[in-house]
Design an enzyme around this catalytic site. Structure first.
Site, mmCIF file in Angstrom:
data_model
loop_
_atom_site.group_PDB
_atom_site.id
_atom_site.type_symbol
_atom_site.label_atom_id
_atom_site.label_comp_id
_atom_site.label_asym_id
_atom_site.label_seq_id
_atom_site.Cartn_x
_atom_site.Cartn_y
_atom_site.Cartn_z
ATOM 1 N N ILE A 77 0.848 -1.187 0.000
ATOM 2 C CA ILE A 77 0.000 0.000 0.000
ATOM 3 C C ILE A 77 0.886 1.240 0.000
ATOM 4 O O ILE A 77 1.935 1.267 0.643
ATOM 5 C CB ILE A 77 -1.019 0.021 1.157
ATOM 6 C CG1 ILE A 77 -0.373 0.276 2.501
ATOM 7 C CG2 ILE A 77 -1.820 -1.258 1.208
ATOM 8 C CD1 ILE A 77 -1.381 0.625 3.561
ATOM 9 N N CYS A 78 0.482 2.230 -0.758
ATOM 10 C CA CYS A 78 1.240 3.471 -0.879
ATOM 11 C C CYS A 78 1.309 4.152 0.482
ATOM 12 O O CYS A 78 0.280 4.498 1.068
ATOM 13 C CB CYS A 78 0.581 4.380 -1.908
ATOM 14 S SG CYS A 78 1.387 5.981 -2.056
ATOM 15 N N VAL A 79 2.505 4.348 0.986
ATOM 16 C CA VAL A 79 2.682 4.908 2.323
ATOM 17 C C VAL A 79 2.151 6.331 2.406
ATOM 18 O O VAL A 79 1.498 6.698 3.390
ATOM 19 C CB VAL A 79 4.159 4.810 2.787
ATOM 20 C CG1 VAL A 79 5.082 5.653 1.922
ATOM 21 C CG2 VAL A 79 4.297 5.182 4.249
#
Length: 128
Positions: A77-79
Site C-alpha cells: 500500500i502506498c505509504v
C-alpha cells in the site's frame, strides 16, 4: 503470464476493489502468476484492520489477507496515501506518536518504487 494489479478504490462503496479481488482469484485459478497488488489513493482503505462489514457481506480486507497467506501475493500500500487517510503500521504509529496502528497483517507500507518495480517485472499491470 505474470500480472500485477493496482487497486484505487476502497474496500466498500465502489466495485473497484471487489472486481480486482475477483480478477486476482481468476488469474490464480487459470494458472497465471500474480506477483503483487498495489493499493493506491482510496485503495489503501483495503488494508484497514478496523473495517467491520455486516455479517452477510464478504470481508474483503480479510480476503486480501488470505490471498497473501495462501498464494504469497505481495500486498503493497502506498505509504503517502495511507498516512493521509489514517492507515498506519506500528512503526509509523510510534514515529507519529499515535496510540495504536491499524494496518492489517499481510499488507506492507511501500513507496511508488514497488509499483514501478511491478511495472518492469510483470507482463501485465491491470488497474481497478
Amino acid at each position: 503470464m505474470r500480472f500485477a494489479i493496482v487497486v484505487t478504490g476502497p474496500a466498500y462503496g465502489t466495485q473497484q476493489a471487489s472486481s480486482a479481488f475477483q480478477f486476482a482469484q481468476a488469474l490464480i485459478a487459470e494458472g497465471h502468476e500474480l506477483s503483487s497488488v498495489f493499493f493506491y489513493r482510496e485503495g489503501v482503505y483495503n488494508a484497514n484492520q478496523l473495517t467491520s462489514p455486516a455479517s452477510d457481506e464478504f470481508d474483503l480486507v480479510r480476503g486480501w489477507q488470505q490471498l497473501n497467506a495462501q498464494h504469497g501475493v505481495a500486498l503493497n500500500i502506498c505509504v503517502a496515501a495511507a498516512l493521509r487517510r489514517g492507515i498506519v503500521d506500528e512503526t509509523e504509529a510510534g514515529r507519529l506518536g499515535l496510540a495504536s496502528s491499524n494496518l492489517q497483517s499481510g499488507f506492507t507500507l511501500s513507496g511508488l518504487g514497488a509499483l514501478a518495480e511491478a511495472s518492469l517485472t510483470c507482463d501485465r499491470v491491470v488497474q481497478f
